[in-house]
Design a protein around this motif. Structure first.
Motif, PDB file in Angstrom:
ATOM      1  N   LEU A 143     -19.980  21.040 -15.784  1.00  0.00           N
ATOM      2  CA  LEU A 143     -21.149  20.210 -15.470  1.00  0.00           C
ATOM      3  C   LEU A 143     -22.354  20.505 -16.361  1.00  0.00           C
ATOM      4  N   VAL A 144     -22.089  20.690 -17.649  1.00  0.00           N
ATOM      5  CA  VAL A 144     -23.160  20.813 -18.637  1.00  0.00           C
ATOM      6  C   VAL A 144     -22.803  19.926 -19.823  1.00  0.00           C
ATOM      7  N   THR A 145     -23.739  19.741 -20.731  1.00  0.00           N
ATOM      8  CA  THR A 145     -23.509  18.884 -21.891  1.00  0.00           C
ATOM      9  C   THR A 145     -22.510  19.518 -22.855  1.00  0.00           C
ATOM     10  N   THR A 146     -21.930  18.686 -23.717  1.00  0.00           N
ATOM     11  CA  THR A 146     -21.012  19.227 -24.718  1.00  0.00           C
ATOM     12  C   THR A 146     -21.761  20.132 -25.690  1.00  0.00           C
ATOM     13  N   GLY A 147     -23.038  19.876 -25.918  1.00  0.00           N
ATOM     14  CA  GLY A 147     -23.837  20.757 -26.771  1.00  0.00           C
ATOM     15  C   GLY A 147     -23.940  22.157 -26.173  1.00  0.00           C
ATOM     16  N   ALA A 148     -24.157  22.228 -24.869  1.00  0.00           N
ATOM     17  CA  ALA A 148     -24.224  23.535 -24.196  1.00  0.00           C
ATOM     18  C   ALA A 148     -22.857  24.223 -24.255  1.00  0.00           C
ATOM     19  N   ILE A 149     -21.787  23.442 -24.115  1.00  0.00           N
ATOM     20  CA  ILE A 149     -20.436  24.007 -24.207  1.00  0.00           C
ATOM     21  C   ILE A 149     -20.218  24.595 -25.591  1.00  0.00           C
ATOM     22  N   THR A 150     -20.645  23.860 -26.614  1.00  0.00           N
ATOM     23  CA  THR A 150     -20.464  24.335 -27.993  1.00  0.00           C
ATOM     24  C   THR A 150     -21.141  25.684 -28.203  1.00  0.00           C
ATOM     25  N   LYS A 151     -22.363  25.833 -27.714  1.00  0.00           N
ATOM     26  CA  LYS A 151     -23.080  27.111 -27.858  1.00  0.00           C
ATOM     27  C   LYS A 151     -22.343  28.240 -27.147  1.00  0.00           C
ATOM     28  N   ARG A 152     -21.871  27.964 -25.942  1.00  0.00           N
ATOM     29  CA  ARG A 152     -21.150  28.982 -25.182  1.00  0.00           C
ATOM     30  C   ARG A 152     -19.837  29.357 -25.872  1.00  0.00           C
ATOM     31  N   VAL A 153     -19.123  28.339 -26.335  1.00  0.00           N
ATOM     32  CA  VAL A 153     -17.846  28.588 -27.009  1.00  0.00           C
ATOM     33  C   VAL A 153     -18.072  29.382 -28.296  1.00  0.00           C
ATOM     34  N   ASP A 154     -19.139  29.077 -29.020  1.00  0.00           N
ATOM     35  CA  ASP A 154     -19.462  29.848 -30.231  1.00  0.00           C
ATOM     36  C   ASP A 154     -19.595  31.338 -29.903  1.00  0.00           C
ATOM     37  N   ARG A 155     -20.331  31.641 -28.831  1.00  0.00           N
ATOM     38  CA  ARG A 155     -20.517  33.047 -28.433  1.00  0.00           C
ATOM     39  C   ARG A 155     -19.188  33.687 -28.028  1.00  0.00           C
ATOM     40  N   LEU A 156     -18.415  32.948 -27.242  1.00  0.00           N
ATOM     41  CA  LEU A 156     -17.144  33.490 -26.743  1.00  0.00           C
ATOM     42  C   LEU A 156     -16.123  33.654 -27.868  1.00  0.00           C
ATOM     43  N   GLU A 157     -16.134  32.730 -28.815  1.00  0.00           N
ATOM     44  CA  GLU A 157     -15.217  32.829 -29.953  1.00  0.00           C
ATOM     45  C   GLU A 157     -15.576  34.038 -30.827  1.00  0.00           C
ATOM     46  N   ALA A 158     -16.871  34.271 -31.021  1.00  0.00           N
ATOM     47  CA  ALA A 158     -17.318  35.422 -31.818  1.00  0.00           C
ATOM     48  C   ALA A 158     -16.846  36.736 -31.192  1.00  0.00           C
ATOM     49  N   ARG A 159     -16.672  36.753 -29.881  1.00  0.00           N
ATOM     50  CA  ARG A 159     -16.205  37.963 -29.179  1.00  0.00           C
ATOM     51  C   ARG A 159     -14.689  38.028 -29.068  1.00  0.00           C
ATOM     52  N   GLY A 160     -14.002  36.987 -29.538  1.00  0.00           N
ATOM     53  CA  GLY A 160     -12.544  36.988 -29.476  1.00  0.00           C
ATOM     54  C   GLY A 160     -11.996  36.629 -28.108  1.00  0.00           C
ATOM     55  N   LEU A 161     -12.812  35.991 -27.257  1.00  0.00           N
ATOM     56  CA  LEU A 161     -12.373  35.642 -25.901  1.00  0.00           C
ATOM     57  C   LEU A 161     -11.758  34.255 -25.830  1.00  0.00           C
ATOM     58  N   VAL A 162     -12.109  33.378 -26.783  1.00  0.00           N
ATOM     59  CA  VAL A 162     -11.523  32.044 -26.884  1.00  0.00           C
ATOM     60  C   VAL A 162     -11.234  31.766 -28.353  1.00  0.00           C
ATOM     61  N   SER A 163     -10.371  30.778 -28.579  1.00  0.00           N
ATOM     62  CA  SER A 163     -10.126  30.313 -29.946  1.00  0.00           C
ATOM     63  C   SER A 163     -10.203  28.793 -29.938  1.00  0.00           C
ATOM     64  N   ARG A 164     -10.428  28.235 -31.116  1.00  0.00           N
ATOM     65  CA  ARG A 164     -10.439  26.776 -31.278  1.00  0.00           C
ATOM     66  C   ARG A 164      -9.245  26.388 -32.133  1.00  0.00           C
ATOM     67  N   SER A 165      -8.646  25.252 -31.787  1.00  0.00           N
ATOM     68  CA  SER A 165      -7.542  24.734 -32.591  1.00  0.00           C
ATOM     69  C   SER A 165      -7.601  23.210 -32.579  1.00  0.00           C
ATOM     70  N   VAL A 166      -6.904  22.600 -33.537  1.00  0.00           N
ATOM     71  CA  VAL A 166      -6.853  21.143 -33.619  1.00  0.00           C
ATOM     72  C   VAL A 166      -5.960  20.633 -32.497  1.00  0.00           C
ATOM     73  N   ALA A 167      -6.435  19.602 -31.811  1.00  0.00           N
ATOM     74  CA  ALA A 167      -5.651  19.006 -30.726  1.00  0.00           C
ATOM     75  C   ALA A 167      -4.452  18.265 -31.311  1.00  0.00           C
ATOM     76  N   GLU A 168      -3.288  18.429 -30.706  1.00  0.00           N
ATOM     77  CA  GLU A 168      -2.065  17.777 -31.200  1.00  0.00           C
ATOM     78  C   GLU A 168      -2.161  16.263 -31.113  1.00  0.00           C
ATOM     79  N   THR A 169      -2.833  15.754 -30.084  1.00  0.00           N
ATOM     80  CA  THR A 169      -2.902  14.313 -29.865  1.00  0.00           C
ATOM     81  C   THR A 169      -4.013  13.626 -30.649  1.00  0.00           C
ATOM     82  N   ASP A 170      -4.982  14.394 -31.159  1.00  0.00           N
ATOM     83  CA  ASP A 170      -6.114  13.808 -31.884  1.00  0.00           C
ATOM     84  C   ASP A 170      -6.614  14.842 -32.890  1.00  0.00           C
ATOM     85  N   SER A 171      -6.342  14.612 -34.155  1.00  0.00           N
ATOM     86  CA  SER A 171      -6.686  15.613 -35.173  1.00  0.00           C
ATOM     87  C   SER A 171      -8.193  15.818 -35.305  1.00  0.00           C
TER      88      SER A 171
END
Length: 196
Positions: free
Chosen positions: A95-123
């Motif tokens: 229940l937050v904006t995609t911009g807020a999600i992006t900031k959170r994911v950036d922090r979590l990715e930097a810590r190695g807690l999440v990763s980003r990958s290309v979606a199989e259904t939509d490149s």
């Protein structure tokens, strides 16, 4: 006064009368023509929101998580294997904006807690996935978080907790229904126009 008071702040707060009831009494004295009793619910909800946030946040801070980071981790963990969602799905779940999600994911990715990958259904789309370390941290923290919540609700019996949960669910659904009605939409539009 059951239970142990944990700080001087708790002792001072326990000795003071309910400030929301005091506010309502003051309005009753100054403007007897007004019914200020809705403040007994809404004012207390606001006050409880702040108090609960202060008491729920420390375990996440101790784990080095920023505000809202655990929400992202928990949403991914709850989604089931492979613990992956798009930014849009996370946005709707948390229940937050995609911009807020992006900031959170950036922090979590930097810590190695999440990763980003290309979606199989939509490149063009990206999936955010919990790493093994992210799953472990989330599992550890959800235990602490739920224990903390149980502790905070210990002043209510099981029946009282069930009753309160039902009343809060009913209030949430009536607010949501009001937002979907023409009157509710007009009210939201007026608030936006007024800068509220």
């Amino acid at each position: 006064m059951e239970g142990k008071l944990s700080s001087m702040e708790d002792i001072v707060e326990a000795m003071q009368p309910d400030p929301i009831a005091t506010i309502v009494e003051q309005w009753k004295r100054e403007r007897p023509d007004l019914d200020a009793t809705p403040m007994l619910v809404i004012g207390r909800l606001f006050r409880l929101t702040d108090a609960l946030d202060q008491r729920l946040r420390p375990p996440f801070g101790a784990a080095g998580l920023g505000s809202g980071d655990f929400d992202v981790l928990a949403a991914l963990r709850r989604s089931g294997t492979p613990h992956a969602l798009s930014a849009g799905e996370l946005s709707r779940t948390v229940l937050v904006t995609t911009g807020a999600i992006t900031k959170r994911v950036d922090r979590l990715e930097a810590r190695g807690l999440v990763s980003r990958s290309v979606a199989e259904t939509d490149s063009r789309g990206r999936l955010i996935t919990l790493t093994t370390e992210g799953v472990k941290l989330t599992d550890d923290l959800i235990d602490v978080h739920l224990d903390n919540q149980r502790r905070l609700l210990a002043g209510l019996s099981g029946d009282e907790q069930t009753q309160l949960a039902g009343l809060l669910e009913r209030l949430a659904s009536t607010l949501a229904a009001g937002d979907r009605s023409p009157e509710g939409e007009a009210s939201v539009t007026r608030r936006r126009d007024d800068g509220a």
